[in-house]
Design a protein around this motif. Structure first.
Motif, PDB file in Angstrom:
ATOM      1  N   ILE A 188       0.867  -1.179   0.000  1.00 31.95           N
ATOM      2  CA  ILE A 188       0.000   0.000   0.000  1.00 31.95           C
ATOM      3  C   ILE A 188       0.899   1.223   0.000  1.00 31.95           C
ATOM      4  O   ILE A 188       1.773   1.360   0.859  1.00 31.95           O
ATOM      5  N   ALA A 189       0.711   2.125  -0.958  1.00 32.34           N
ATOM      6  CA  ALA A 189       1.646   3.244  -1.074  1.00 32.34           C
ATOM      7  C   ALA A 189       0.951   4.539  -1.485  1.00 32.34           C
ATOM      8  O   ALA A 189       0.033   4.541  -2.299  1.00 32.34           O
ATOM      9  N   GLY A 190       1.426   5.629  -0.898  1.00 33.07           N
ATOM     10  CA  GLY A 190       0.967   6.952  -1.307  1.00 33.07           C
ATOM     11  C   GLY A 190      -0.490   7.242  -1.006  1.00 33.07           C
ATOM     12  O   GLY A 190      -1.113   8.041  -1.690  1.00 33.07           O
ATOM     13  N   THR A 191      -1.031   6.597   0.014  1.00 31.60           N
ATOM     14  CA  THR A 191      -2.412   6.853   0.393  1.00 31.60           C
ATOM     15  C   THR A 191      -2.544   6.892   1.902  1.00 31.60           C
ATOM     16  O   THR A 191      -1.894   6.116   2.607  1.00 31.60           O
ATOM     17  N   SER A 192      -3.361   7.803   2.384  1.00 31.41           N
ATOM     18  CA  SER A 192      -3.590   7.927   3.829  1.00 31.41           C
ATOM     19  C   SER A 192      -4.638   6.940   4.311  1.00 31.41           C
ATOM     20  O   SER A 192      -4.928   6.861   5.505  1.00 31.41           O
ATOM     21  N   LEU A 193      -5.223   6.197   3.369  1.00 27.57           N
ATOM     22  CA  LEU A 193      -6.293   5.227   3.666  1.00 27.57           C
ATOM     23  C   LEU A 193      -7.480   5.899   4.355  1.00 27.57           C
ATOM     24  O   LEU A 193      -8.105   5.336   5.242  1.00 27.57           O
ATOM     25  N   THR A 194      -7.771   7.123   3.914  1.00 29.16           N
ATOM     26  CA  THR A 194      -8.925   7.847   4.467  1.00 29.16           C
ATOM     27  C   THR A 194     -10.017   8.057   3.428  1.00 29.16           C
ATOM     28  O   THR A 194     -11.065   8.619   3.743  1.00 29.16           O
ATOM     29  N   VAL A 195      -9.763   7.623   2.169  1.00 27.95           N
ATOM     30  CA  VAL A 195     -10.770   7.778   1.111  1.00 27.95           C
ATOM     31  C   VAL A 195     -11.612   6.502   1.049  1.00 27.95           C
ATOM     32  O   VAL A 195     -11.112   5.432   0.726  1.00 27.95           O
ATOM     33  N   TYR A 196     -12.868   6.643   1.394  1.00 27.89           N
ATOM     34  CA  TYR A 196     -13.771   5.487   1.382  1.00 27.89           C
ATOM     35  C   TYR A 196     -14.745   5.615   0.212  1.00 27.89           C
ATOM     36  O   TYR A 196     -15.063   6.719  -0.208  1.00 27.89           O
ATOM     37  N   PRO A 197     -15.198   4.472  -0.342  1.00 25.81           N
ATOM     38  CA  PRO A 197     -15.013   3.117   0.194  1.00 25.81           C
ATOM     39  C   PRO A 197     -13.689   2.443  -0.156  1.00 25.81           C
ATOM     40  O   PRO A 197     -13.412   1.355   0.310  1.00 25.81           O
ATOM     41  N   ALA A 198     -12.844   3.080  -0.984  1.00 26.12           N
ATOM     42  CA  ALA A 198     -11.635   2.405  -1.471  1.00 26.12           C
ATOM     43  C   ALA A 198     -10.789   1.842  -0.330  1.00 26.12           C
ATOM     44  O   ALA A 198     -10.309   0.702  -0.395  1.00 26.12           O
ATOM     45  N   ALA A 199     -10.584   2.620   0.718  1.00 23.16           N
ATOM     46  CA  ALA A 199      -9.719   2.182   1.818  1.00 23.16           C
ATOM     47  C   ALA A 199     -10.256   0.943   2.528  1.00 23.16           C
ATOM     48  O   ALA A 199      -9.486   0.165   3.106  1.00 23.16           O
ATOM     49  N   SER A 200     -11.552   0.743   2.472  1.00 26.14           N
ATOM     50  CA  SER A 200     -12.158  -0.395   3.172  1.00 26.14           C
ATOM     51  C   SER A 200     -11.839  -1.732   2.499  1.00 26.14           C
ATOM     52  O   SER A 200     -12.016  -2.791   3.107  1.00 26.14           O
ATOM     53  N   TYR A 201     -11.359  -1.699   1.260  1.00 24.28           N
ATOM     54  CA  TYR A 201     -11.097  -2.948   0.536  1.00 24.28           C
ATOM     55  C   TYR A 201      -9.911  -3.714   1.121  1.00 24.28           C
ATOM     56  O   TYR A 201      -9.749  -4.908   0.857  1.00 24.28           O
ATOM     57  N   ILE A 202      -9.095  -3.041   1.927  1.00 27.17           N
ATOM     58  CA  ILE A 202      -7.936  -3.685   2.540  1.00 27.17           C
ATOM     59  C   ILE A 202      -8.363  -4.853   3.422  1.00 27.17           C
ATOM     60  O   ILE A 202      -7.622  -5.819   3.610  1.00 27.17           O
ATOM     61  N   GLN A 203      -9.566  -4.770   3.949  1.00 28.97           N
ATOM     62  CA  GLN A 203     -10.041  -5.827   4.855  1.00 28.97           C
ATOM     63  C   GLN A 203     -10.153  -7.184   4.152  1.00 28.97           C
ATOM     64  O   GLN A 203     -10.224  -8.219   4.820  1.00 28.97           O
ATOM     65  N   TYR A 204     -10.160  -7.192   2.835  1.00 25.83           N
ATOM     66  CA  TYR A 204     -10.306  -8.444   2.095  1.00 25.83           C
ATOM     67  C   TYR A 204      -8.967  -9.168   1.893  1.00 25.83           C
ATOM     68  O   TYR A 204      -8.926 -10.246   1.324  1.00 25.83           O
ATOM     69  N   PHE A 205      -7.889  -8.555   2.364  1.00 23.86           N
ATOM     70  CA  PHE A 205      -6.577  -9.194   2.248  1.00 23.86           C
ATOM     71  C   PHE A 205      -6.477 -10.351   3.234  1.00 23.86           C
ATOM     72  O   PHE A 205      -6.686 -10.185   4.435  1.00 23.86           O
ATOM     73  N   LYS A 206      -6.158 -11.518   2.731  1.00 27.57           N
ATOM     74  CA  LYS A 206      -6.059 -12.726   3.563  1.00 27.57           C
ATOM     75  C   LYS A 206      -4.629 -13.270   3.619  1.00 27.57           C
ATOM     76  O   LYS A 206      -4.384 -14.338   4.167  1.00 27.57           O
ATOM     77  N   GLY A 207      -3.697 -12.536   3.032  1.00 29.30           N
ATOM     78  CA  GLY A 207      -2.323 -13.008   2.974  1.00 29.30           C
ATOM     79  C   GLY A 207      -1.553 -12.778   4.262  1.00 29.30           C
ATOM     80  O   GLY A 207      -2.122 -12.441   5.302  1.00 29.30           O
ATOM     81  N   GLU A 208      -0.244 -12.918   4.154  1.00 26.97           N
ATOM     82  CA  GLU A 208       0.608 -12.862   5.344  1.00 26.97           C
ATOM     83  C   GLU A 208       1.121 -11.463   5.646  1.00 26.97           C
ATOM     84  O   GLU A 208       1.267 -11.087   6.805  1.00 26.97           O
ATOM     85  N   ASN A 209       1.433 -10.684   4.619  1.00 28.95           N
ATOM     86  CA  ASN A 209       2.148  -9.425   4.850  1.00 28.95           C
ATOM     87  C   ASN A 209       1.549  -8.231   4.111  1.00 28.95           C
ATOM     88  O   ASN A 209       1.260  -8.315   2.920  1.00 28.95           O
ATOM     89  N   ILE A 210       1.404  -7.137   4.846  1.00 30.12           N
ATOM     90  CA  ILE A 210       1.068  -5.839   4.271  1.00 30.12           C
ATOM     91  C   ILE A 210       2.248  -4.908   4.524  1.00 30.12           C
ATOM     92  O   ILE A 210       2.763  -4.837   5.641  1.00 30.12           O
ATOM     93  N   VAL A 211       2.677  -4.220   3.474  1.00 31.27           N
ATOM     94  CA  VAL A 211       3.726  -3.209   3.606  1.00 31.27           C
ATOM     95  C   VAL A 211       3.132  -1.865   3.200  1.00 31.27           C
ATOM     96  O   VAL A 211       2.456  -1.766   2.174  1.00 31.27           O
TER      97      VAL A 211
END
Length: 237
Positions: A188-211
């Motif tokens: 995840i890069a260059g985003t404050s993760l404050t723009v919704y609904p786009a930022a909410s899609y992160i919850q669908y990540f089921k993998g091991e690592n977020i950077v």
């Protein structure tokens, strides 16, 4: 403390890397972000707030003013891809980056050579007619039109970008969620993760690592502070 070397190790060991980017990915190309220290939201235009100008109701009620602002801030022909865009395109070519999900509308990822780009908020390179709802090569018309750009039938031309008060395209959203769900590494890069609904899609990540990479400090375990292009270009593809 998370380091460049740590990101390199994750990059090397991951098989399905998905990149999720925001306005900070394009600032190194000279495009202003929205909420940053010198962002667009700090500047009024004819006493209008940018948040209001970039809305569906403003587009239809003040179309001429919308286009004056839009052409000034979003249609700079001199803007080119930066190190971040170039790195992502090369990493995709190597089979490491599987998809780029972007909140940006500038088309710089495609210009750099990325193929699998999911544009959550549309693109300044696509247009359609309002009444007929038909795709049109609208950019040349917009560039040469002083006032409100229209097709030969007088139908107003609208950018294929998601404005405030408009929903995101459901098919695009579905593709983005599917890619995030499949990833074993999400950058995840260059985003404050404050723009919704786009930022909410992160919850669908089921993998091991977020950077997370950003110029401003963010509360993530795997966080690198700095310019996105400078950091990514240090990762060997």
């Amino acid at each position: 403390m998370f380091t460049i070397d740590d990101l390199q190790k994750l990059y090397n060991s991951s098989n399905y890397i998905v990149f999720f980017g925001g306005a900070g990915v394009s600032t190194e190309s000279g495009i202003k972000d929205f909420r940053g220290e010198n962002g667009l939201y700090k500047e009024k235009f004819k006493n209008y707030r940018p948040e209001d100008i970039l809305s569906k109701s403003f587009f239809f009620n003040h179309t001429k003013d919308f286009y004056e602002y839009y052409k000034t801030h979003f249609l700079n022909p001199n803007i080119k891809p930066n190190k971040a865009h170039d790195w992502l395109a090369k990493a995709e070519l190597k089979g490491k980056i599987k998809s780029v999900i972007t909140q940006n509308i500038d088309g710089l990822h495609q210009m750099a050579g990325s193929k699998n780009v999911i544009e959550l908020h549309g693109s300044v390179h696509r247009y359609y007619t309002v009444k007929k709802n038909q795709p049109i090569d609208g950019l040349p018309i917009i560039i040469k039109t002083e006032g409100i750009p229209k097709d030969t039938d007088g139908d107003i031309i609208k950018p294929d970008v998601t404005l405030y008060e408009e929903p995101l395209d459901t098919k695009v959203v579905s593709n983005a969620i599917m890619e995030i769900n499949k990833a074993d590494l999400l950058i995840i890069a260059g985003t404050s993760l404050t723009v919704y609904p786009a930022a909410s899609y992160i919850q669908y990540f089921k993998g091991e690592n977020i950077v997370v990479i950003d110029r401003m400090p963010m509360n993530f375990k795997n966080f690198l502070q700095g310019n996105v292009g400078e950091i990514l270009s240090k990762i060997k593809i």
